[in-house]
Design a protein around this motif. Structure first.
Motif, PDB file in Angstrom:
ATOM      1  N   PHE A 328       0.885  -1.173   0.000  1.00  0.00           N
ATOM      2  CA  PHE A 328       0.000   0.000   0.000  1.00  0.00           C
ATOM      3  C   PHE A 328       0.922   1.223   0.000  1.00  0.00           C
ATOM      4  CE2 PHE A 328      -2.112  -3.406   2.238  1.00  0.00           C
ATOM      5  CZ  PHE A 328      -3.378  -3.420   1.676  1.00  0.00           C
ATOM      6  N   ALA A 329       0.476   2.303  -0.629  1.00  0.00           N
ATOM      7  CA  ALA A 329       1.330   3.477  -0.758  1.00  0.00           C
ATOM      8  C   ALA A 329       1.829   3.969   0.600  1.00  0.00           C
ATOM      9  CB  ALA A 329       0.564   4.591  -1.478  1.00  0.00           C
ATOM     10  N   ALA A 330       0.943   3.974   1.614  1.00  0.00           N
ATOM     11  CA  ALA A 330       1.324   4.521   2.920  1.00  0.00           C
ATOM     12  C   ALA A 330       2.480   3.741   3.549  1.00  0.00           C
ATOM     13  CB  ALA A 330       0.127   4.533   3.868  1.00  0.00           C
ATOM     14  N   VAL A 331       2.562   2.457   3.236  1.00  0.00           N
ATOM     15  CA  VAL A 331       3.609   1.628   3.836  1.00  0.00           C
ATOM     16  C   VAL A 331       4.987   2.088   3.366  1.00  0.00           C
ATOM     17  CG1 VAL A 331       4.489  -0.717   4.102  1.00  0.00           C
ATOM     18  CG2 VAL A 331       2.025  -0.326   3.945  1.00  0.00           C
ATOM     19  N   VAL A 332       5.077   2.406   2.080  1.00  0.00           N
ATOM     20  CA  VAL A 332       6.369   2.846   1.523  1.00  0.00           C
ATOM     21  C   VAL A 332       6.714   4.242   2.051  1.00  0.00           C
ATOM     22  CG1 VAL A 332       7.751   3.055  -0.568  1.00  0.00           C
ATOM     23  CG2 VAL A 332       5.730   1.581  -0.565  1.00  0.00           C
ATOM     24  N   ILE A 333       5.700   5.107   2.116  1.00  0.00           N
ATOM     25  CA  ILE A 333       5.951   6.469   2.607  1.00  0.00           C
ATOM     26  C   ILE A 333       6.458   6.411   4.051  1.00  0.00           C
ATOM     27  CG2 ILE A 333       4.921   8.736   3.074  1.00  0.00           C
ATOM     28  CD1 ILE A 333       2.870   8.151   0.866  1.00  0.00           C
ATOM     29  N   ARG A 334       5.804   5.560   4.843  1.00  0.00           N
ATOM     30  CA  ARG A 334       6.228   5.425   6.243  1.00  0.00           C
ATOM     31  C   ARG A 334       7.662   4.892   6.312  1.00  0.00           C
ATOM     32  NH1 ARG A 334       6.412   7.592  10.912  1.00  0.00           N
ATOM     33  NH2 ARG A 334       6.984   6.127  12.543  1.00  0.00           N
ATOM     34  N   PHE A 335       7.974   3.906   5.490  1.00  0.00           N
ATOM     35  CA  PHE A 335       9.327   3.330   5.460  1.00  0.00           C
ATOM     36  C   PHE A 335      10.366   4.413   5.150  1.00  0.00           C
ATOM     37  CE2 PHE A 335      12.816   1.528   2.917  1.00  0.00           C
ATOM     38  CZ  PHE A 335      13.318   0.585   3.808  1.00  0.00           C
ATOM     39  N   MET A 336      10.063   5.226   4.154  1.00  0.00           N
ATOM     40  CA  MET A 336      11.026   6.282   3.764  1.00  0.00           C
ATOM     41  C   MET A 336      11.171   7.308   4.887  1.00  0.00           C
ATOM     42  SD  MET A 336      10.326   6.790  -0.346  1.00  0.00           S
ATOM     43  CE  MET A 336       8.635   7.335  -0.224  1.00  0.00           C
TER      44      MET A 336
END
Lengths: 401, 505
Positions: A328-336
Motif C-alpha cells: 500500500f502506498a502509505a507503507v512505503v511512505i512510512r518506510f522512507m
C-alpha cells in the motif's frame, strides 16, 4: 561463513490476477516449473548439483498445496535428488525463501539452492487458506485482528498521510514502471510464458496503467471504508484509542495489484560458480525478519531493514537502491520517513502498485529487479524489504561483486 | 419410580413418555439426578421403542439454577456436573430409538437445551408456543450442547442471531428455519409424536450419522468464513473487552464446528466452566437475575439519579479535557467502558451548559472552558456545534478548534487510566445520590437500577457489586489518591464503605 552468491534471477511476467488475466490458464505449478527450467537452461547446470528448492507460497491449498516446491521440481524434470520445500511468511514468502536458500549455502549445508516463490491469485484466491488469525474468535479478539487494508488506512491515519500523499506516490509508481518497461530494464530477469506448442501466452507485466493521473485516481472510492464501518475501524481504534476515526485513503489504484506470477533466484557457493563458470552477480550480505504490532501490521519493513543493516554493519545511507514492496502506498511512505531515505533511491522502477504483487513470489521478484538495476547503474548495494501480514517484516541486503 | 421433577409413562406399544413435571424447572443437582435416573431407566428398558419428551405445564420455561451453579466452587466441580447432565441427555440422544419432543408454551434457553436432544420436534399451535431467547451478552452461554446442536441444525448465522438477541420467535418462524419439524394442535401433538416413532423405529441425530460430518457447516465452509470474520469484529467492537460471554459463545461455536459433536460438547462445557467463574459474568447474574427486584422500578426514582449521572459523566469528560487529555482518548475511553456515547458527545447531547450544574470545588477552569465554547456559539447538538461538529444532528467529528482552546498535554495518560477515572467518577456519583435517597431502596436494588435504568455499564453489576468484586481497599485507596488533586467527588461517604463491608461478597 561461506558467501552466498547470486548467480541468476528469473521471473515470469505478472498477469492480472483474475479469470480474464493472461496467466489464469496456467496452473501455478507450471509457472514455478517454467522458472526452474529457465534457471537450468540459462545457467547450464546439472540439477543433480542443486540441493534444495525453497518456494514461497501464501495460499498452499488446492493446486498450490502439498508442497508445490517439490511438485515443481518433479514437473521440471529436475533430478529426483533435489528436494523442495514451500514456505509461508505471507507477503515476504518469496524473500524468505531466498534467505533460507542463502542460509543453507552460508552455513555450508548446501552448495547450491534455489529460493523463489509462486502465486496464482487468479486460480487460488486471496484469503482462501483461511487461518486462525482472522477466523478463530479467541485469536482474532486477542490480537485485535483487522484486514490488511484497514491496517494500511490506520497507518495513514496515524501518521497523517493524506489521500493526496498516497495518490501522488501511486502515480509515480506507474510512471516509473512505464519508463522501466520502455527502456527494457526488466529484460535480464523476465522470461516469456509460452504454452506447450511454444505459442506465447504473456511477455509483459499486464497490470500496469501508465496513463494513471491524480485525477483518474481521485475518481476511485476508498476500498476499505465499508469493511471498516462493519466493526473493523472500531477494533482498530480499540487498539489505537488516540484516533477519533480511521481515514480511508487506500483504493485499487494506490494498493498493490492482484496478479499471478513466479520467480526464482539461483544461489550457490564459489565452488559451484567455478564448476559451471557462473558469474557471481552479488552476494547476500545479511537478512532479517522481525515481528511488530499486528493491528497496524505494516510497520515491519523499517524494523527489519534496520536489523539487517546492523547485521551487515551498515547504515541506511550505505544502501544505493531500495526495493520496498508497494503493498500500500502509505507503507512505503512510512518506510522512507523512518529510515530517512529519499524517494529517488526507492523503487526506482516502480513497484507492486503498478506491476502487481503475486504474494508468494514478490520478494524474489524485487530482489531480481534491484540487482538488475544496480548493474545497469553500476551501483553496489541494494536492500529489499516487504511488509508482512500479522505484523512482521523481512529484509535482505545484497552487494554486487 | 418416583422423581420430583420427572415422570415416566409407558404405553402398550412400548412408547415412553418422559414428562417434565415442574413448572419453571431450574437445573440443579436434584434435576440432574432425576434426568440421570430416568434416562438410565429408559436405556435399560429393552422393550421401549421410542421416547416422547413433554411437559405437564405446557411450557419449557427452564433455566439454570444460578444458586446451584455458584455453589460449585471450583472448575473441576462445575465441569464434572455440567458434563454429567450433558452425558445423560446425550445417552438418550444416542439410544438409536426415536426421541421426539412435544413443545408447548414459552421456551427459554434451558428448555431449548433439552429439546435439542430430540430427533424430531413437534410444536403445538394452541399454547402460544414461542422461543424466548435472552441475550447471552449479559449471562451465560449454553452448557449442555445448544451452542453445538443449534448451528448444526439451523446454521451458524441463524444461531448467532438467536443467541445474541432478545428475540421472541414464533413457531411459524421456527418451522421456517427448521428449528421445529412439525406443528399440530395441542390435542393431536402426542398422537403425532407416536406416529413419528412408529414410522421411524431407528433414529439418529444428523450429527451422529457418519455421512453428515462432511456436510456439517463449519466456519470455513460456504459463505461462513467471511461472515465469521466480520461477525467477530462486529461483536468485539460492540463489547470492547467486556461481556466475555459473547467472545466465549462465538469461540465455542467456532471450535466446536470444526470437529464432531462429542468434542464440541466438551469444548462448550469448558468455555461454560470458565465463564461461570468470570467476575463480570458473576456480577451481572447476581444483579440482573439472582437479586432482581420483585417490583418494577418507578420512573420518578430513576429520574432522580439519571440526570445527575449523565451530567456528571459529561462533566468528567470536560474535566479530563482541562487536564490535558486528548478529546479522542476521552471519547474512546467512554465507549470502551460500554457507554453509548463518549462524555463529550454526551455533553453536546445534553447541551454543554449542563456540565455547570455538576461542578466540583476546584472546577473553575471547567466553567471557563464552557463559557469560551458558548462565546464561540458552540452550545451543543441542538445548534449542530459543540465539542463536535454536526451536520443536521449527525456527528461529523470533534471540533478542530478545540485544541486551540485547550491544547492536549505532551504526555498523555494511557487509555486504562482514563477509563478508570470515568468509572470511579460515575460510581461515586451514584453513591453520592444514594446517600441522599437511601430511603428508597436497598443496595441490591440500587445495583439493579444503576445498570438497568441509570446507565452504568451492565458488566459492572452495579456500583456496590463492582466495588465488592474489585477489592474495596483498592477502591478506597484510589479514591484517596484522586481526591488529593481532583476534588471532593472522590471523597467517599463512610456509610457506603460500611454498607459494602457489612454485606457478604
Amino acid at each position: 561463513m561461506t558467501d552466498a552468491l547470486i548467480f541468476d534471477t528469473v521471473r515470469t511476467p505478472r498477469g492480472k490476477g483474475k479469470k480474464s488475466g493472461s496467466l489464469n490458464e496456467v496452473p501455478p505449478v507450471q509457472l514455478a516449473s517454467k522458472v526452474l527450467k529457465a534457471i537450468e537452461e540459462r545457467n547450464n547446470i546439472n540439477t543433480e548439483d542443486v540441493d534444495d528448492v525453497v518456494l514461497g507460497c501464501v495460499h498452499p491449498i488446492g493446486e498450490q498445496g502439498a508442497d508445490i516446491a517439490r511438485t515443481a521440481v518433479l514437473e521440471s524434470n529436475w533430478h529426483q535428488t533435489v528436494s523442495g520445500v514451500q514456505v509461508d511468511r505471507f507477503c515476504a514468502s518469496g524473500l524468505e525463501a531466498v534467505n533460507i536458500a542463502a542460509a543453507q549455502v552460508m552455513s555450508g549445508q548446501a552448495d547450491m539452492s534455489v529460493g523463489g516463490g509462486v502465486e496464482s491469485m487468479s486460480r487460488v484466491p486471496l484469503g482462501s487458506s483461511g487461518g486462525a488469525w482472522m477466523a478463530d474468535p479467541t485469536v482474532a479478539y486477542n490480537s485485535y485482528f483487522v484486514p490488511q487494508g484497514i491496517s494500511a488506512d490506520l497507518l495513514a491515519t496515524k501518521y497523517n498521510y493524506s489521500r493526496t500523499d498516497v495518490d501522488k506516490y501511486a502515480v509515480s509508481s506507474q510512471q516509473r514502471a512505464s519508463e522501466a518497461w520502455k527502456e527494457q530494464r526488466f529484460k535480464n530477469s523476465i522470461i516469456p510464458i509460452k504454452d506447450q506448442n511454444d505459442l506465447p501466452i504473456l511477455e509483459i507485466d499486464e497490470y500496469m496503467r501508465p496513463d494513471t493521473t491524480m485525477q483518474s485516481l481521485g475518481a476511485l472510492d476508498p476500498s476499505f471504508e465499508k469493511m471498516g464501518a462493519h466493526g473493523f475501524d472500531d477494533v482498530a481504534i480499540l487498539k489505537y484509542p488516540e484516533l477519533e476515526s480511521i481515514k480511508h485513503v487506500h483504493h485499487a489504484g494506490n494498493s498493490s495489484g492482484i496478479v499471478d506470477g513466479a520467480a526464482g533466484v539461483l544461489i550457490g557457493n564459489k565452488k559451484m560458480g567455478d564448476k559451471y563458470e557462473l558469474k557471481a552477480r552479488a552476494r547476500i550480505c545479511s537478512f532479517a525478519s522481525i515481528g511488530s504490532e499486528p493491528t497496524i501490521m505494516l510497520t515491519g519493513p523499517a524494523d527489519s531493514a534496520e536489523k539487517a543493516l546492523k547485521k551487515a554493519n551498515m547504515k541506511a545511507s550505505d544502501i544505493d537502491l531500495f526495493e520496498m514492496n508497494e503493498a500500500f502506498a502509505a507503507v512505503v511512505i512510512r518506510f522512507m520517513d523512518v529510515l530517512k531515505v529519499d524517494h529517488s533511491k526507492v523503487n526506482v522502477n516502480g513497484g507492486a502498485i503498478a506491476l502487481g504483487h503475486p504474494l508468494g513470489a514478490t520478494g524474489a521478484i524485487i530482489l531480481g529487479t534491484v540487482l538488475d538495476e544496480l548493474e545497469r547503474r553500476d551501483l553496489s548495494t541494494g536492500l529489499i524489504t516487504l511488509c508482512v501480514g500479522a505484523g512482521m517484516g523481512t529484509a535482505t541486503i545484497i552487494e554486487r561483486i | 419410580m418416583h422423581l420430583n421433577n420427572l415422570k415416566i409413562n409407558i404405553d402398550d406399544k412400548g412408547i415412553i413418555n418422559l414428562v417434565i413435571k415442574s413448572n419453571n424447572l431450574l437445573f440443579n443437582n436434584e434435576v440432574i439426578n432425576d434426568f440421570e435416573t430416568a434416562i438410565d431407566y429408559i436405556s435399560n428398558n429393552k422393550s421401549a421403542i421410542g421416547v416422547i419428551i413433554s411437559t405437564e405445564h405446557n411450557n419449557y420455561n427452564y433455566d439454570y439454577d444460578f444458586n446451584y451453579l455458584f455453589s460449585l466452587n471450583n472448575s473441576a466441580s462445575i465441569f464434572k456436573n455440567i458434563t454429567r447432565f450433558s452425558n445423560s441427555l446425550r445417552k438418550l440422544e444416542t439410544l438409536g430409538k426415536p426421541i421426539v419432543s412435544a413443545i408447548s408454551g414459552s421456551i427459554k434457553l434451558g428448555g431449548l437445551e433439552i429439546i435439542l436432544h430430540s430427533h424430531y420436534k413437534i410444536a403445538d399451535t394452541d399454547t402460544n408456543t414461542k422461543f424466548v431467547f435472552t441475550n447471552t451478552k449479559y449471562g451465560l452461554i449454553p452448557a449442555i450442547g445448544a451452542s453445538q446442536r443449534l448451528p448444526r441444525q439451523i446454521g451458524i448465522e441463524n444461531s448467532l442471531k438467536l443467541f445474541l438477541s432478545n428475540k421472541i420467535m414464533t413457531i411459524e418462524e421456527a418451522l421456517k428455519i427448521k428449528l421445529v419439524d412439525e406443528v399440530a394442535p395441542k390435542d393431536k401433538i402426542i398422537d403425532k409424536a407416536k406416529e413419528y416413532i412408529l414410522n421411524n423405529l431407528i433414529s439418529l441425530q444428523p450429527w451422529d450419522d457418519k455421512n453428515y460430518i462432511s456436510k456439517q457447516p463449519t466456519p470455513f465452509t460456504n459463505d461462513n468464513l467471511g461472515y465469521f470474520i466480520s461477525k467477530i469484529a462486529m461483536l468485539h467492537s460492540k463489547t470492547a473487552d467486556h461481556y466475555p460471554s459473547v467472545k466465549v459463545l462465538i469461540s465455542a461455536i467456532y471450535e466446536g464446528l470444526n470437529t464432531d459433536i462429542n468434542s464440541g460438547l466438551k469444548i462448550e462445557a469448558r468455555h461454560f466452566t470458565w465463564l461461570l467463574q468470570n467476575i463480570e459474568t458473576k456480577s451481572m447474574i447476581n444483579t440482573l437475575i439472582i437479586n432482581k427486584p420483585k417490583n418494577e422500578i418507578n420512573e420518578s426514582e430513576i429520574t432522580i439519579f439519571k440526570k445527575s449521572f449523565i451530567e456528571n459523566y459529561a462533566a468528567e469528560g470536560v474535566r479530563l479535557l482541562i487536564n490535558g487529555v486528548a478529546a479522542a482518548m476521552i471519547e474512546n475511553a467512554g465507549k470502551r467502558l460500554g457507554f453509548e456515547l463518549g462524555p463529550l458527545a454526551m455533553a453536546d447531547k445534553l447541551e454543554i451548559q449542563c456540565v455547570i450544574s455538576q461542578l466540583d470545588s476546584i472546577d473553575a477552569s471547567v466553567a471557563a472552558l464552557i463559557r469560551s465554547m458558548q462565546k464561540n456559539n458552540r452550545n451543543g447538538l441542538s445548534s449542530n456545534k459543540g465539542f463536535y461538529d454536526y451536520k443536521e444532528g449527525n456527528r461529523k467529528h470533534i471540533w478542530r478548534g478545540l485544541t486551540d482552546l485547550i491544547p492536549p498535554a505532551n504526555h498523555q495518560l494511557n487509555i486504562e487510566e482514563i477509563e478508570n477515572r470515568l468509572l470511579y467518577s460515575s460510581i461515586n456519583n451514584i453513591f453520592y445520590n444514594y446517600i441522599k435517597h437511601s430511603e428508597l431502596k436497598n443496595s441490591q436494588e440500587y445495583d439493579y437500577m444503576a445498570i438497568n435504568n441509570i446507565g452504568l455499564p451492565k458488566w459492572t453489576g452495579g456500583p456496590f457489586t463492582w466495588v465488592k468484586k474489585n477489592n474495596i481497599n483498592n477502591y478506597i485507596k484510589n479514591n484517596e489518591e484522586y481526591a488529593k488533586t481532583l476534588g471532593s467527588r472522590f471523597i467517599i461517604n463512610k456509610k457506603i464503605i460500611n454498607i459494602i463491608q457489612n454485606e457478604s461478597v
